[in-house]
Design a protein around this motif. Sequence first.
Motif, short mmCIF file in Angstrom:
data_model
loop_
_atom_site.label_atom_id
_atom_site.label_comp_id
_atom_site.label_asym_id
_atom_site.label_seq_id
_atom_site.Cartn_x
_atom_site.Cartn_y
_atom_site.Cartn_z
N LEU A 154 -33.44 29.43 27.13
CA LEU A 154 -32.29 30.33 27.02
C LEU A 154 -31.04 29.70 27.64
CD1 LEU A 154 -30.97 32.97 26.24
CD2 LEU A 154 -31.92 34.00 28.34
N ARG A 155 -31.19 29.12 28.84
CA ARG A 155 -30.05 28.45 29.47
C ARG A 155 -29.49 27.34 28.57
NH1 ARG A 155 -33.11 28.07 34.34
NH2 ARG A 155 -32.54 29.77 35.70
N SER A 156 -30.38 26.57 28.01
CA SER A 156 -29.97 25.46 27.14
C SER A 156 -29.24 25.97 25.90
CB SER A 156 -31.20 24.64 26.74
OG SER A 156 -30.84 23.62 25.86
N LEU A 157 -29.78 27.02 25.29
CA LEU A 157 -29.13 27.58 24.10
C LEU A 157 -27.77 28.18 24.44
CD1 LEU A 157 -32.23 29.23 22.40
CD2 LEU A 157 -30.86 27.33 21.49
N MET A 158 -27.67 28.82 25.58
CA MET A 158 -26.38 29.37 26.00
C MET A 158 -25.37 28.25 26.18
SD MET A 158 -27.60 32.29 28.72
CE MET A 158 -25.92 32.69 29.24
N HIS A 159 -25.79 27.16 26.82
CA HIS A 159 -24.90 26.02 27.04
C HIS A 159 -24.49 25.40 25.70
CE1 HIS A 159 -23.15 22.54 28.97
NE2 HIS A 159 -23.85 21.77 28.16
N GLU A 160 -25.48 25.20 24.84
CA GLU A 160 -25.22 24.58 23.52
C GLU A 160 -24.22 25.38 22.71
OE1 GLU A 160 -27.77 23.80 19.43
OE2 GLU A 160 -28.82 23.76 21.35
N HIS A 161 -24.30 26.71 22.81
CA HIS A 161 -23.43 27.59 22.01
C HIS A 161 -22.20 28.07 22.78
CE1 HIS A 161 -26.15 27.95 18.53
NE2 HIS A 161 -27.12 27.83 19.42
#
Length: 133
Positions: A80-87
């Motif tokens: 989730l953290r990674s997806l938030m950062h990516e987007h």
Amino acid sequence: MSILVSQAAEHWQFVAPLLRKPRTEADYDALALALDELLDIMGEDEAHPLASLVDIIGDWIEAYDEEHRPIPPVSGVEVLRSLMHEHGLTQSDLPGVGAQSVVSEVLSGKRQLNLRQVRWLSERFKVAMEVFA
């Protein structure tokens, strides 16, 4: 000796380097290069005569990667953290999880994601629900 075996034996010195499982990084690199060349030759033709060779080499490369370069397991929160950062998202950008304070608790490990939240995240990011498990 059959004709097929006879032909294979006659050309083995040329084919053998491609038909050896990688045991070292150098073997791996050579097979990866050969795979790239074979894919360039094949193009998009999945019925190409070299397709089975590509499958074999690809399987050996994948097996080598799994043994020598395993991907460490990640938690659903890390995903989730990674997806938030990516987007480029903030905690407030995830209303399907809850208020900003709820997202904060999830990200800090104080709260687990429930099934409804996981479904929403899966749809939001177009990924399997299992990545948040």
